[in-house]
Each structure stands twice: as C-alpha cells, then as structure tokens.
Design an enzyme around this catalytic site. Structure first.
Site, PDB file in Angstrom:
ATOM      1  N   GLY A  13       0.982  -1.658   0.021  1.00  0.00           N
ATOM      2  CA  GLY A  13      -0.092   0.405   0.143  1.00  0.00           C
ATOM      3  C   GLY A  13       0.487   1.201  -0.138  1.00  0.00           C
ATOM      4  N   GLY A  52      12.904   3.069  -7.036  1.00  0.00           N
ATOM      5  CA  GLY A  52      12.503   1.468  -6.794  1.00  0.00           C
ATOM      6  C   GLY A  52      11.758   0.829  -7.747  1.00  0.00           C
ATOM      7  N   VAL A  59      -3.604  -7.592  -0.737  1.00  0.00           N
ATOM      8  CA  VAL A  59      -3.033  -7.930  -0.252  1.00  0.00           C
ATOM      9  C   VAL A  59      -4.224  -8.935   0.452  1.00  0.00           C
ATOM     10  CG1 VAL A  59      -1.460  -6.325   0.271  1.00  0.00           C
ATOM     11  CG2 VAL A  59      -3.440  -6.322   1.438  1.00  0.00           C
ATOM     12  N   TYR A 181     -13.258  -1.974  11.560  1.00  0.00           N
ATOM     13  CA  TYR A 181     -11.566  -1.080  12.001  1.00  0.00           C
ATOM     14  C   TYR A 181     -10.873  -1.102  13.214  1.00  0.00           C
ATOM     15  CZ  TYR A 181      -7.673   2.175  10.460  1.00  0.00           C
ATOM     16  OH  TYR A 181      -6.204   2.872  10.841  1.00  0.00           O
TER      17      TYR A 181
HETATM   18  N1  LIG Z   1      -3.639   7.623   8.083  1.00  0.00           N
HETATM   19  C1  LIG Z   1      -3.438   7.725   9.412  1.00  0.00           C
HETATM   20  O1  LIG Z   1      -4.368   8.852  10.325  1.00  0.00           O
HETATM   21  C2  LIG Z   1      -3.389   6.506  10.110  1.00  0.00           C
HETATM   22  C3  LIG Z   1      -3.805   6.665  11.614  1.00  0.00           C
HETATM   23  C4  LIG Z   1      -3.695   5.216  11.393  1.00  0.00           C
HETATM   24  C5  LIG Z   1      -3.100   3.712  11.112  1.00  0.00           C
HETATM   25  N2  LIG Z   1      -3.500   4.285   9.451  1.00  0.00           N
HETATM   26  C6  LIG Z   1      -2.474   3.026   8.629  1.00  0.00           C
HETATM   27  O2  LIG Z   1      -1.100   3.142   7.831  1.00  0.00           O
HETATM   28  C7  LIG Z   1      -2.348   2.760   6.926  1.00  0.00           C
HETATM   29  C8  LIG Z   1      -1.679   3.636   5.225  1.00  0.00           C
HETATM   30  O3  LIG Z   1      -2.329   4.306   5.584  1.00  0.00           O
HETATM   31  P1  LIG Z   1      -2.772   5.986   4.925  1.00  0.00           P
HETATM   32  O4  LIG Z   1      -2.802   6.882   5.746  1.00  0.00           O
HETATM   33  O5  LIG Z   1      -1.485   6.426   4.306  1.00  0.00           O
HETATM   34  O6  LIG Z   1      -3.838   5.490   3.555  1.00  0.00           O
HETATM   35  P2  LIG Z   1      -3.788   5.783   2.200  1.00  0.00           P
HETATM   36  O7  LIG Z   1      -5.669   5.486   2.112  1.00  0.00           O
HETATM   37  O8  LIG Z   1      -3.275   7.326   2.314  1.00  0.00           O
HETATM   38  O9  LIG Z   1      -2.954   4.657   1.570  1.00  0.00           O
HETATM   39  C9  LIG Z   1      -3.389   3.290   1.035  1.00  0.00           C
HETATM   40  C10 LIG Z   1      -2.620   2.720   0.698  1.00  0.00           C
HETATM   41  O10 LIG Z   1      -3.533   1.504   0.816  1.00  0.00           O
HETATM   42  C11 LIG Z   1      -2.964   0.533  -0.527  1.00  0.00           C
HETATM   43  N3  LIG Z   1      -4.357  -0.540  -0.481  1.00  0.00           N
HETATM   44  C12 LIG Z   1      -5.583   0.157  -0.533  1.00  0.00           C
HETATM   45  N4  LIG Z   1      -6.025  -2.088  -0.604  1.00  0.00           N
HETATM   46  C13 LIG Z   1      -5.483  -2.806  -0.929  1.00  0.00           C
HETATM   47  C14 LIG Z   1      -4.784  -3.560  -0.704  1.00  0.00           C
HETATM   48  N5  LIG Z   1      -6.432  -4.594  -0.800  1.00  0.00           N
HETATM   49  N6  LIG Z   1      -3.628  -4.321  -2.055  1.00  0.00           N
HETATM   50  C15 LIG Z   1      -2.624  -3.718  -1.849  1.00  0.00           C
HETATM   51  N7  LIG Z   1      -2.794  -1.773  -1.629  1.00  0.00           N
HETATM   52  C16 LIG Z   1      -4.059  -1.491  -0.569  1.00  0.00           C
HETATM   53  C17 LIG Z   1      -4.528   2.187  -1.144  1.00  0.00           C
HETATM   54  O11 LIG Z   1      -4.055   1.634  -2.260  1.00  0.00           O
HETATM   55  C18 LIG Z   1      -3.252   3.304  -0.752  1.00  0.00           C
HETATM   56  O12 LIG Z   1      -2.250   3.825  -1.815  1.00  0.00           O
HETATM   57  C19 LIG Z   1      -3.416   2.104   6.924  1.00  0.00           C
HETATM   58  O13 LIG Z   1      -3.387   0.423   7.016  1.00  0.00           O
HETATM   59  C20 LIG Z   1      -3.820   2.214   7.984  1.00  0.00           C
HETATM   60  O14 LIG Z   1      -5.558   2.072   8.267  1.00  0.00           O
HETATM   61  C21 LIG Z   1      -3.567   5.726   8.891  1.00  0.00           C
END
Ligand SMILES: NC(=O)c1ccc[n+]([C@@H]2O[C@H](COP(=O)([O-])OP(=O)(O)OC[C@H]3O[C@@H](n4cnc5c(N)ncnc54)[C@H](O)[C@@H]3O)[C@@H](O)[C@H]2O)c1
Length: 274
Positions: A13, A52, A59, A181
C-alpha cells in the site's frame, strides 16, 4: 545516516500516504524498495519517483500475494524487510461520507454543549454489511497474514529479517463508528506479538506501529472533523507521514536489534503509553 544500506524492503500500500513516506525514508537510508499497491501504474509511478520497483497485488487475495512474491523473489531474493502497511478506512467509494461527517460534527458540538440526548447515536455497526466487515478484516488482517507468510518463506531460510505491521491507536483505544477497523487493527497487534515469539530464534523481529491521526488521503474525508479531533490531541494537530516513516526506519534497522513484539505509537500524546 545510512541505516538500511544493503537491505531490501517490500512495503504494501505504498503508492501514497504513509507507505510512500516510509519508502522515501528507506531509500534515503540506503534500502532497495519494492512498492506494492492495488494499481500497478500508481505503484510504478511512486517507485520511479523514489528509484524503486513497483508491483501490484491485492493483499487480501492469497493468490495475488503469491504472484507478487514471485516477482519480489526476482527483484530481492534475500528480502530483509516487509512492511504490512496497506489499509482502508471503510470510507472509500461511499457516497454518504460528507453526510456522516456532518453528523459527527453535530454530535461533537452537542456533546460539548451538553445537548446530547439518547436520540443522538451512530448506528455504524448495525449498518455495516457482511461485505464491508469482511473487506476490512480481509485487507488488514488477512493481508498482513498472507504477506508475512510469504516473506517468512524467505526470511526463515536466511535466518534474518524484520517485519513491521501497521496498526492504529483505534486498535487499542477504540472509537465509536469504527468497530471493523478497530477489530482489524487490534488483531494485527495480537498477530504481531505471537509471530514475534514464533520467529525470534531465527533472528527475525516483528513489530508494529500504531499511528495516531496523520494527514493523508485516508483522513482527508474527515474534513471539518479534523480540527475537532486535532483539538483533542495534546499536540493540537494531526501528525505528518514522516512521523511514522521515522518510526519505521528505526524498527526496521539494526538500531532496533533488541526490539521485537513491540508497538510504537507516534500519536501527539492522544494515547499515552502502552
Ligand atoms: N492516516 C492515518 O491517520 C492512519 C492512522 C493509523 C493507521 N493508519 C494506517 O496506515 C496505513 C496507511 O494509511 P494511509 O493513511 O497512508 O492511507 P492511504 O489511503 O493514503 O493509503 C493506503 C494505500 O493502501 C492501498 N491499498 C488499499 N487496499 C489495498 C490492498 N487490498 N492491497 C494493496 N494495497 C492496498 C491504497 O491503494 C493506498 O495506496 C493503513 O493501514 C492505515 O489503516 C493510518
């Protein structure tokens, strides 16, 4: 510093958001990075930007993950690092996001002014469909398992490696309106600790990051809720993707060689201590 020289890392991701920020810092620290995302063009665009390799896979699909690892083995036969970062908020593609945010803001204002009644509730769990529940656990929990399982086929044999799983403060702290979530992110913490025990004798470390509220495309739809949430964070603001990337660099580098089964939570003080 060049903490990751000679290391190869697969980050899921990672076309944008936290994954891309982690990949950027990994490259700066000397690593070869493999950027995974759902969409090959997006993964390759970020990979080209960083220098890269881009690979596509959903996933949550074990066959898709196995195919991806066939490519990963060609690029990096001795994969050193896996970052299980891919995730969804559940808001993706919904047409009622603005309306739900408006309701959240209204409830927050009522709570602040003592006007909240038993008619003000968020029925998110009752309204969650089977598909939404499965998708949430599929991407986060199944995805973390499928990728870790494939990575361990490499790491177990070479007897070294680092796996980093992306949880969230919601997985420990909880939050109304986000039970799927929260369940997924809590499961990732249990998986992290148990796997850390399992592979410790083979010099493989498994840790997690539980970010607080970070500014990415995932949190952007919160719109007017953002400032209300930020006002509850002791540091009074959302974090930046780099705040998570630095924690990832540390946990995946040899500087963290005595760290396994741990959770680091850059969260501006929202949730203090573990
Ligand atoms: N942004 C926040 O505040 C926050 C806080 C806590 C945890 N997180 C976690 O951090 C991680 C990244 O979050 P983010 O804010 O960068 O989100 P984002 O939505 O900006 O990026 C997530 C990426 O994951 C990809 N993705 C989604 N489903 C997928 C799959 N099945 N297979 C492969 N790729 C997939 C999306 O296409 C996207 O590019 C996530 O696991 C999220 O739950 C984010």
């Amino acid at each position: 510093m060049q903490r990751l020289v000679g290391k190869s890392a697969l980050i899921t991701g990672a076309a944008r958001g936290l994954g891309a920020a982690i990949a950027r810092r990994f490259v700066d620290e000397g690593a070869t990075v493999i950027i995974n995302d759902l969409n090959l063009d997006a993964a390759q665009a970020t990979a080209e930007d960083l220098g890269g390799h881009g690979v596509a896979a959903d996933v949550s699909d074990p066959d898709s993950v196995a195919n991806m690892f066939a490519q990963v083995r060609e690029i990096a036969p001795n994969l050193d690092i896996l970052v299980n970062n891919a995730g969804i908020s559940g808001m993706e593609g919904r047409n009622d996001v603005a309306q739900r945010v408006e309701q959240m803001v209204e409830r927050a204002h009522k709570a602040a002014t003592g006007e909240l009644t038993d008619e003000d509730y968020d029925d998110a769990t009752v309204q969650t469909t089977n598909d939404e529940w499965r998708r949430m656990l599929g991407v986060h929990v199944d995805g973390t398992f499928y990728c870790a399982r494939e990575a361990l086929k490499i790491m177990n044999a070479q007897k070294h490696g680092a796996i980093l799983n992306m949880s969230s403060i919601i997985g420990t702290f909880g939050r109304g309106g986000g039970t799927a979530y929260a369940a997924a992110k809590a499961a990732i913490l249990g998986f992290t600790r148990s796997l850390a025990h399992e592979v410790v004798s083979r010099n493989i470390r498994v840790n997690a990051i539980a970010p607080g509220w970070i500014e990415t495309d995932m949190t952007a739809p919160l719109g007017p809720m953002q400032s209300l949430i930020a006002s509850q964070v002791p540091m009074n603001r959302f974090g930046e993707p780099d705040d998570i990337a630095w924690a990832a660099v540390y946990l995946c580098s040899d500087e963290a060689k005595y760290m396994t089964g741990q959770v680091i939570s850059p969260n501006g003080g929202w949730y203090m201590s573990q």
